[in-house]
Design a protein around this motif. Sequence first.
Motif, PDB file in Angstrom:
ATOM      1  N   VAL A 231       0.752  -1.179  -0.200  1.00  0.00           N
ATOM      2  CA  VAL A 231      -0.103  -0.135   0.047  1.00  0.00           C
ATOM      3  C   VAL A 231       1.069   1.033  -0.072  1.00  0.00           C
ATOM      4  CG1 VAL A 231      -1.855   1.015   1.661  1.00  0.00           C
ATOM      5  CG2 VAL A 231      -1.988  -0.905   1.051  1.00  0.00           C
ATOM      6  N   SER A 232       0.507   1.835  -0.776  1.00  0.00           N
ATOM      7  CA  SER A 232       1.578   3.223  -1.368  1.00  0.00           C
ATOM      8  C   SER A 232       0.644   4.724  -1.403  1.00  0.00           C
ATOM      9  CB  SER A 232       2.343   3.067  -2.287  1.00  0.00           C
ATOM     10  OG  SER A 232       1.951   3.292  -3.557  1.00  0.00           O
ATOM     11  N   ASP A 233       1.687   5.586  -0.744  1.00  0.00           N
ATOM     12  CA  ASP A 233       0.931   6.841  -1.035  1.00  0.00           C
ATOM     13  C   ASP A 233       1.245   7.776  -1.692  1.00  0.00           C
ATOM     14  OD1 ASP A 233      -1.320   8.846   0.085  1.00  0.00           O
ATOM     15  OD2 ASP A 233      -1.223   7.432   1.753  1.00  0.00           O
ATOM     16  N   VAL A 234       1.318   9.024  -2.195  1.00  0.00           N
ATOM     17  CA  VAL A 234       2.233   9.506  -3.079  1.00  0.00           C
ATOM     18  C   VAL A 234       2.314  10.519  -2.552  1.00  0.00           C
ATOM     19  CG1 VAL A 234       1.311   8.865  -5.010  1.00  0.00           C
ATOM     20  CG2 VAL A 234      -0.037  10.777  -3.866  1.00  0.00           C
ATOM     21  N   ILE A 235       1.161  11.190  -0.524  1.00  0.00           N
ATOM     22  CA  ILE A 235       1.338  12.291  -0.420  1.00  0.00           C
ATOM     23  C   ILE A 235       3.052  12.106   1.145  1.00  0.00           C
ATOM     24  CG2 ILE A 235       0.919  13.085   2.283  1.00  0.00           C
ATOM     25  CD1 ILE A 235      -2.214  12.094   0.968  1.00  0.00           C
ATOM     26  N   TYR A 236       3.503  12.855   0.773  1.00  0.00           N
ATOM     27  CA  TYR A 236       5.118  12.696   2.071  1.00  0.00           C
ATOM     28  C   TYR A 236       4.883  13.454   2.710  1.00  0.00           C
ATOM     29  CZ  TYR A 236       5.768  16.502  -1.344  1.00  0.00           C
ATOM     30  OH  TYR A 236       5.692  17.735  -1.205  1.00  0.00           O
ATOM     31  N   ASN A 237       3.393  14.236   3.316  1.00  0.00           N
ATOM     32  CA  ASN A 237       3.110  14.597   4.014  1.00  0.00           C
ATOM     33  C   ASN A 237       1.947  15.156   5.435  1.00  0.00           C
ATOM     34  OD1 ASN A 237       3.129  16.982   6.979  1.00  0.00           O
ATOM     35  ND2 ASN A 237       3.166  18.655   5.424  1.00  0.00           N
ATOM     36  N   PRO A 238       1.736  14.210   6.046  1.00  0.00           N
ATOM     37  CA  PRO A 238       2.515  13.684   6.870  1.00  0.00           C
ATOM     38  C   PRO A 238       3.498  12.136   6.484  1.00  0.00           C
ATOM     39  CG  PRO A 238       0.610  12.278   7.585  1.00  0.00           C
ATOM     40  CD  PRO A 238       0.582  13.575   6.556  1.00  0.00           C
ATOM     41  N   ARG A 239       4.936  11.898   7.052  1.00  0.00           N
ATOM     42  CA  ARG A 239       5.441  10.582   6.026  1.00  0.00           C
ATOM     43  C   ARG A 239       4.363   9.234   6.000  1.00  0.00           C
ATOM     44  NH1 ARG A 239      11.496  11.514   6.064  1.00  0.00           N
ATOM     45  NH2 ARG A 239      10.940  13.870   6.174  1.00  0.00           N
ATOM     46  N   GLN A 240       3.845   9.455   7.500  1.00  0.00           N
ATOM     47  CA  GLN A 240       3.223   7.680   7.317  1.00  0.00           C
ATOM     48  C   GLN A 240       1.534   8.443   7.709  1.00  0.00           C
ATOM     49  OE1 GLN A 240       2.628   5.196  10.585  1.00  0.00           O
ATOM     50  NE2 GLN A 240       2.905   3.357   9.873  1.00  0.00           N
ATOM     51  N   THR A 241       0.665   8.125   6.389  1.00  0.00           N
ATOM     52  CA  THR A 241      -1.036   8.874   6.762  1.00  0.00           C
ATOM     53  C   THR A 241      -1.507   7.423   7.405  1.00  0.00           C
ATOM     54  OG1 THR A 241      -1.162   7.177   4.732  1.00  0.00           O
ATOM     55  CG2 THR A 241      -0.699   9.459   4.561  1.00  0.00           C
ATOM     56  N   ARG A 242      -3.100   7.975   7.956  1.00  0.00           N
ATOM     57  CA  ARG A 242      -3.793   6.594   8.298  1.00  0.00           C
ATOM     58  C   ARG A 242      -3.694   5.923   8.037  1.00  0.00           C
ATOM     59  NH1 ARG A 242     -10.158   7.664   9.097  1.00  0.00           N
ATOM     60  NH2 ARG A 242     -10.805   5.740   9.861  1.00  0.00           N
ATOM     61  N   LEU A 243      -3.712   5.812   5.590  1.00  0.00           N
ATOM     62  CA  LEU A 243      -3.809   4.456   5.001  1.00  0.00           C
ATOM     63  C   LEU A 243      -2.523   3.688   5.517  1.00  0.00           C
ATOM     64  CD1 LEU A 243      -5.639   3.309   2.232  1.00  0.00           C
ATOM     65  CD2 LEU A 243      -3.693   4.026   1.639  1.00  0.00           C
ATOM     66  N   MET A 244      -1.106   4.063   5.582  1.00  0.00           N
ATOM     67  CA  MET A 244      -0.670   3.292   5.495  1.00  0.00           C
ATOM     68  C   MET A 244      -0.699   3.083   7.250  1.00  0.00           C
ATOM     69  SD  MET A 244       1.907   5.956   4.148  1.00  0.00           S
ATOM     70  CE  MET A 244       3.720   5.517   4.484  1.00  0.00           C
ATOM     71  N   ARG A 245      -0.758   3.269   8.072  1.00  0.00           N
ATOM     72  CA  ARG A 245      -0.827   2.858   9.270  1.00  0.00           C
ATOM     73  C   ARG A 245      -2.115   2.117   9.818  1.00  0.00           C
ATOM     74  NH1 ARG A 245      -4.284   4.435  12.740  1.00  0.00           N
ATOM     75  NH2 ARG A 245      -4.631   6.462  12.390  1.00  0.00           N
ATOM     76  N   GLU A 246      -2.850   1.964   8.398  1.00  0.00           N
ATOM     77  CA  GLU A 246      -3.881   0.980   9.166  1.00  0.00           C
ATOM     78  C   GLU A 246      -3.375  -0.054   7.812  1.00  0.00           C
ATOM     79  OE1 GLU A 246      -7.504   3.946  10.206  1.00  0.00           O
ATOM     80  OE2 GLU A 246      -8.082   3.103   8.292  1.00  0.00           O
ATOM     81  N   ALA A 247      -2.574  -0.133   6.462  1.00  0.00           N
ATOM     82  CA  ALA A 247      -2.152  -1.282   5.958  1.00  0.00           C
ATOM     83  C   ALA A 247      -1.150  -1.865   6.955  1.00  0.00           C
ATOM     84  CB  ALA A 247      -2.037  -0.542   4.930  1.00  0.00           C
ATOM     85  N   SER A 248      -0.551  -1.552   7.325  1.00  0.00           N
ATOM     86  CA  SER A 248       0.315  -1.481   8.005  1.00  0.00           C
ATOM     87  C   SER A 248       0.618  -2.443   9.232  1.00  0.00           C
ATOM     88  CB  SER A 248       1.414  -0.667   8.440  1.00  0.00           C
ATOM     89  OG  SER A 248       2.628  -0.678   8.952  1.00  0.00           O
ATOM     90  N   GLU A 249      -0.634  -2.267   9.547  1.00  0.00           N
ATOM     91  CA  GLU A 249      -1.118  -3.358  11.107  1.00  0.00           C
ATOM     92  C   GLU A 249      -2.140  -4.668  10.839  1.00  0.00           C
ATOM     93  OE1 GLU A 249      -2.646   1.084  13.799  1.00  0.00           O
ATOM     94  OE2 GLU A 249      -4.405   0.318  12.960  1.00  0.00           O
TER      95      GLU A 249
END
Length: 288
Positions: A231-249
């Motif tokens: 799961v990737s985000d083109v956003i870099y601010n914040p470094r970890q988006t909510r999407l990335m956090r939930e996917a990582s979990e």
Amino acid sequence: MQYTISGTTRFGGLLGSPVAHSLSPAMHNTSFQELGIDCVYLAFDVTAERLKETVSVFRQLNTYGFNLTMPCKKAVIDSLDELSEAARLIGAVNTVVNCGGRLTGHNTDGIGYVESARENGVEICGSEITVLGAGGAAMAAAVQMALDGARRIHIANRRTRSWSAAQHLVDTINKETQCEADLTDLEDSTVLARHIADSSLLTNATSAGMAPDTGVTPVKDPSVFHEGLTVSDVIYNPRQTRLMREASERGCRTFNGMYMLLYQGAAAFRLWTGQDMPVERIKERYFS
Ligand code: NDP
């Protein structure tokens, strides 16, 4: 490396508005210094109305080229002599090469995204991918992935402002590349879940989750994240988006848009100089 501006120094830079916050001058000037290349890179605050005359000056003054940011990425096309295939399909230019007064437009944003995906162990060729969004970042990433051999790309977008852009993106991929593309309403959670289940890469190219709205995510149901999905985000601010956090979990590998920014610059640098940007040095200095 000694770095002096002399009578032979060539210049280029970034055109757009605003530009004062941009990392590009630091990235390119450090790279010129490291490699002993007699060039400088500056940022010029230019609106779309003043773009044509500015480009004409850049053409005449033996610049190596320039980058474009909003609001100039589409507006510049009429002032150029030629477009790369990716720039033509994306319909936007972020890098121009000046070769003796002949200006060629490229789009390295998608190259930057694909390169950052590769660095995170993602194989684009032959893959099934879901891309959220249909703005400039989505267009660049999806078209480049299609050109690089993605087998199928599912675009999901809201049925709002950019719905017609999403339809255009899907038509372009289907007509102009070997990749198959389809379009889904981002609110249709059943179809979106099916597409994500079939995908090895999910690309959030919407601005949902970007600071200051860090509580927002474009994927409402985190149970769609599965093992084997990056799961990737083109956003870099914040470094970890909510999407990335939930996917990582849920055990997914994730990456943000920082290296998309880095590698779009590295691709522009290669087009201007024929040399590789010293990316490890740039990462250490500006991206750590
Ligand atoms: P655009 O405005 O061109 O497109 C934004 C897209 O996001 C549209 O499809 C829009 O849909 C959608 N969108 C916005 N808010 C939401 C939401 N809450 N839920 C669902 N969809 C939403 O922007 P860009 O494509 O230029 O930029 C998008 C993001 O990419 C930004 O965060 C930007 O910072 C980042 N970016 C990163 C780069 C990098 O190098 N890492 C390079 C370029 C951009 P709608 O029309 O319905 O609003």
